[in-house]
Scaffold this motif. Structure first.
Motif, PDB file in Angstrom:
ATOM      1  N   ASP A  70       1.408   2.602   3.590  1.00 27.55           N
ATOM      2  CA  ASP A  70       0.358   3.589   3.296  1.00 27.55           C
ATOM      3  C   ASP A  70       0.969   4.980   3.159  1.00 27.55           C
ATOM      4  OD1 ASP A  70      -2.282   4.112   2.610  1.00 27.55           O
ATOM      5  OD2 ASP A  70      -2.873   4.638   4.649  1.00 27.55           O
ATOM      6  N   GLU A  86       2.563  -2.990   4.873  1.00 26.96           N
ATOM      7  CA  GLU A  86       2.450  -1.818   4.005  1.00 26.96           C
ATOM      8  C   GLU A  86       2.820  -0.566   4.792  1.00 26.96           C
ATOM      9  OE1 GLU A  86      -1.647  -0.729   3.086  1.00 26.96           O
ATOM     10  OE2 GLU A  86      -2.352  -2.275   4.482  1.00 26.96           O
ATOM     11  N   GLY A 124      -3.800  -6.157   6.010  1.00 24.29           N
ATOM     12  CA  GLY A 124      -2.615  -5.333   5.788  1.00 24.29           C
ATOM     13  C   GLY A 124      -2.313  -4.518   7.038  1.00 24.29           C
ATOM     14  N   PHE A 134      -8.730  -4.912  -3.137  1.00 25.02           N
ATOM     15  CA  PHE A 134      -7.927  -4.165  -2.165  1.00 25.02           C
ATOM     16  C   PHE A 134      -8.904  -3.211  -1.486  1.00 25.02           C
ATOM     17  CE2 PHE A 134      -5.196  -0.587  -0.995  1.00 25.02           C
ATOM     18  CZ  PHE A 134      -4.044  -1.194  -0.511  1.00 25.02           C
ATOM     19  N   GLY A 191       0.813  -1.209   0.000  1.00 22.16           N
ATOM     20  CA  GLY A 191       0.000   0.000   0.000  1.00 22.16           C
ATOM     21  C   GLY A 191       0.842   1.253   0.000  1.00 22.16           C
ATOM     22  N   THR A 204      -1.340   2.456  -4.966  1.00 22.41           N
ATOM     23  CA  THR A 204      -2.776   2.476  -4.720  1.00 22.41           C
ATOM     24  C   THR A 204      -3.501   3.447  -5.638  1.00 22.41           C
ATOM     25  OG1 THR A 204      -2.284   2.035  -2.390  1.00 22.41           O
ATOM     26  CG2 THR A 204      -4.528   2.689  -2.931  1.00 22.41           C
ATOM     27  N   GLU A 241      -8.628   0.959  -4.446  1.00 23.77           N
ATOM     28  CA  GLU A 241      -9.085   0.808  -3.086  1.00 23.77           C
ATOM     29  C   GLU A 241     -10.582   1.066  -3.036  1.00 23.77           C
ATOM     30  OE1 GLU A 241      -8.065   2.807   1.278  1.00 23.77           O
ATOM     31  OE2 GLU A 241      -6.883   3.339  -0.473  1.00 23.77           O
ATOM     32  N   THR A 286       0.072  -1.627   8.925  1.00 25.08           N
ATOM     33  CA  THR A 286       0.909  -0.457   8.645  1.00 25.08           C
ATOM     34  C   THR A 286       1.658  -0.013   9.893  1.00 25.08           C
ATOM     35  OG1 THR A 286      -0.797   1.130   9.300  1.00 25.08           O
ATOM     36  CG2 THR A 286      -0.865   0.336   7.017  1.00 25.08           C
ATOM     37  N   HIS A 326      -6.936  -3.510   3.677  1.00 26.36           N
ATOM     38  CA  HIS A 326      -5.670  -2.807   3.847  1.00 26.36           C
ATOM     39  C   HIS A 326      -5.758  -1.865   5.038  1.00 26.36           C
ATOM     40  CE1 HIS A 326      -4.450   1.407   2.752  1.00 26.36           C
ATOM     41  NE2 HIS A 326      -5.744   1.546   2.583  1.00 26.36           N
ATOM     42  N   CYS A 327      -4.608  -1.567   5.612  1.00 22.88           N
ATOM     43  CA  CYS A 327      -4.488  -0.656   6.751  1.00 22.88           C
ATOM     44  C   CYS A 327      -5.477  -1.040   7.857  1.00 22.88           C
ATOM     45  CB  CYS A 327      -4.706   0.788   6.305  1.00 22.88           C
ATOM     46  SG  CYS A 327      -4.239   2.027   7.538  1.00 22.88           S
TER      47      CYS A 327
END
Length: 260
Positions: free
Chosen positions: A203, A201, A172, A125, A5, A35, A91, A174, A152-153
């Motif tokens: 980000d 990731e 994911g 994602f 990411g 992303t 995303e 971060t 993610h995140c």
């Protein structure tokens, strides 16, 4: 290490984008996933991935931009998704924290992107903030039609993590986990994430790890700091860094089908 990411299209990288990528590779990062957060940024991310070795991209519309979703959005994402650089749809997801787009607009765009990913046989994602139950309700009917999915995140609770893991999602993680103010709950649940469902990731340029020493002069996060995040995750999980590095790389290859 592979950064799943990275917002390389951000204006914060406009003046030194090449140097940022070079620093990442010099720091041991093996690949980058750029992303796409709206149609314009998705096009830009794909173009950057096309021009930079060991880079791939996503193509999608973030919930913040869902108010701009039209039937033409599907056509544009379809075209991007058929380029070799784009390896995931997103995303996409829901964000009921700020509601820059209405919940109804977000749900429409999210469902449309899940349908597109299912049609193309591509992973998704995803983003979810303050919308866990609605997010799962929309996602669940599509899970058996998708080759894979990553949230993610991830910054949610232990129960939210288990709900996602029970449905086969990757998570994911971060530099949020390095924040002594708000990352402690996430840090404590790290051991419950199976190693074969964990992705790392930055980000970047957001979420600079707060525990880096010496502290970076700039508040801008960079993919070169991925190694610090991975080392901290391995420490808090009680695992050997090299082993977790290899495992997360394997996870990337399995989910996104990339070779690096």
């Amino acid at each position: 290490m592979f950064d799943i990411g990275l917002n390389l299209t951000s204006p914060q990288f406009a003046k030194d984008r090449d140097e940022v990528v070079a620093r990442a590779f010099s720091a041991g990062v093996k690949g980058l996933l750029l992303t796409g957060t709206n149609l314009e940024e998705s096009q830009h991310a794909q173009q950057l991935a096309q021009s930079i070795d060991r880079c791939w991209s996503t193509a999608g519309v973030h919930p913040h931009d869902s108010s701009h979703w039209t039937d033409e959005s599907t056509e544009l994402l379809y075209a991007l998704a058929n380029t070799p650089e784009v390896v995931a749809i997103g995303e996409c997801g829901l964000d009921f924290n700020r509601n820059f787009s209405t919940p109804a607009e977000q749900e429409r765009a999210f469902t449309a992107q899940l349908a597109l990913a299912a049609e193309l046989g591509m992973p998704v994602f995803m983003h979810c903030r303050d919308a866990h139950e609605h997010f799962l309700a929309l996602l669940e009917p599509w899970l058996d039609k998708l080759p894979g999915a990553v949230l993610h995140c991830f910054t949610g609770s232990r129960q939210e993590a288990m709900d996602c893991l029970d449905r086969g999602l990757y998570l994911g993680i971060t530099g949020w986990v390095c924040d002594e103010r708000r990352g402690l709950e996430l840090r404590e649940l790290l051991p419950v994430i199976p190693a074969d469902r964990l992705l790392v990731e930055t980000d970047a340029p957001y979420l600079l790890p707060r525990d880096m020493r010496p502290k970076p002069a700039s508040r801008r996060n960079e993919p070169a700091y991925l190694g610090h995040i991975l080392e901290r995750i391995a420490h808090w999980r009680g695992e050997e860094l090299a082993w977790l590095d290899a495992q997360t790389d394997d996870n990337v290859r399995r989910l996104f089908g990339v070779t690096f």
